[in-house]
Design an enzyme around this catalytic site. Structure first.
Site, mmCIF file in Angstrom:
data_model
loop_
_atom_site.group_PDB
_atom_site.id
_atom_site.type_symbol
_atom_site.label_atom_id
_atom_site.label_comp_id
_atom_site.label_asym_id
_atom_site.label_seq_id
_atom_site.Cartn_x
_atom_site.Cartn_y
_atom_site.Cartn_z
ATOM 1 N N CYS A 81 -33.089 16.088 82.956
ATOM 2 C CA CYS A 81 -33.749 15.774 81.685
ATOM 3 C C CYS A 81 -33.864 14.257 81.514
ATOM 4 C CB CYS A 81 -33.026 16.445 80.524
ATOM 5 S SG CYS A 81 -34.018 16.492 79.001
ATOM 6 N N HIS A 186 -33.512 21.818 81.926
ATOM 7 C CA HIS A 186 -32.051 21.917 81.990
ATOM 8 C C HIS A 186 -31.654 23.116 82.859
ATOM 9 C CE1 HIS A 186 -30.794 18.930 78.963
ATOM 10 N NE2 HIS A 186 -31.973 19.199 78.399
ATOM 11 N N GLU A 188 -28.745 23.926 83.841
ATOM 12 C CA GLU A 188 -27.487 24.487 83.340
ATOM 13 C C GLU A 188 -27.704 25.426 82.159
ATOM 14 O OE1 GLU A 188 -28.079 20.910 80.672
ATOM 15 O OE2 GLU A 188 -28.591 21.502 82.723
#
Length: 213
Positions: A81, A186, A188
């Protein structure tokens, strides 16, 4: 594999660390440049303003250390990001500020690119279009969707572009060049697709380190 996650006061450290731990890596948060020593791979997460992020990286000694280890020594690197945007030459976010300059591109407001008016920040799941040359997205379906949360973007990273996304405009969603990897979304937070991408990064990092040995 020891993965150093850079802590410069603006990263989503816990969820990034957990994602790598889930994949069997050994994540370690690096609060100072010395924490990068001996790392098999380096991850630069990021949430917030570009100008503040560069100020923090510089004040904590990370800017020069990262350039030395990633660009000069070839340690595999993943930017996430804001961590991807920081690789650019400059950004207007928070006042025009020079970035790390690893990529020959600038960061721009996403709204300035748009030909179709959509809400900004861009938050949510979006499909990405993959470059056939990308190694980071090996194993991903053509209609893979990832989770985004941003209002600035790199419009075009040239030959380093590994994926693009369309949200009112087409912008660079991933970068890949040698040992350098970065994503605007993202991983994650992107569930199975995100973990698959992080696993591929670990595999690519292992290949890079073996080639350099």
């Amino acid at each position: 594999m020891r993965v150093a996650i850079v802590d410069y006061g603006m990263g989503n450290l816990a969820s990034v660390s957990q994602a790598f731990a889930t994949l069997g890596a050994a994540p370690a948060v690096a609060a100072t440049p010395s924490g990068l020593t001996g790392a098999d791979a380096i991850v630069l997460p990021g949430v917030g303003s570009f100008a503040r992020a560069m100020a923090n990286l510089t004040a904590r000694g990370f800017a020069d250390s990262l350039t030395d280890r990633v660009i000069r020594r070839g340690v595999p690197f993943l930017g996430i990001c804001l961590g991807m945007q920081l690789l650019a030459r400059r950004s207007p976010e928070g006042g025009v500020t020079d970035g790390l300059g690893w990529i020959d591109a600038d960061v721009v407001p996403l709204a300035s690119l748009m030909t179709q008016r959509l809400p900004v920040p861009h938050v949510g799941w979006n499909r990405v279009s993959l470059s056939p040359k990308s190694g980071l997205f090996v194993g991903q379906p053509e209609d893979a969707t990832l989770y985004f949360d941003h209002e600035y973007a790199i419009a075009d990273a040239g030959a380093a572009t590994a994926a693009t996304c369309r949200y009112g405009a087409t912008f660079c969603a991933a970068i890949e060049r040698g040992n350098l990897f970065a994503v605007q979304f993202h991983p994650e937070k992107s569930q199975r697709a995100g973990l698959k991408l992080l696993r591929r990064f670990l595999e690519a990092a292992g290949d890079t380190r073996r080639d350099a040995a």
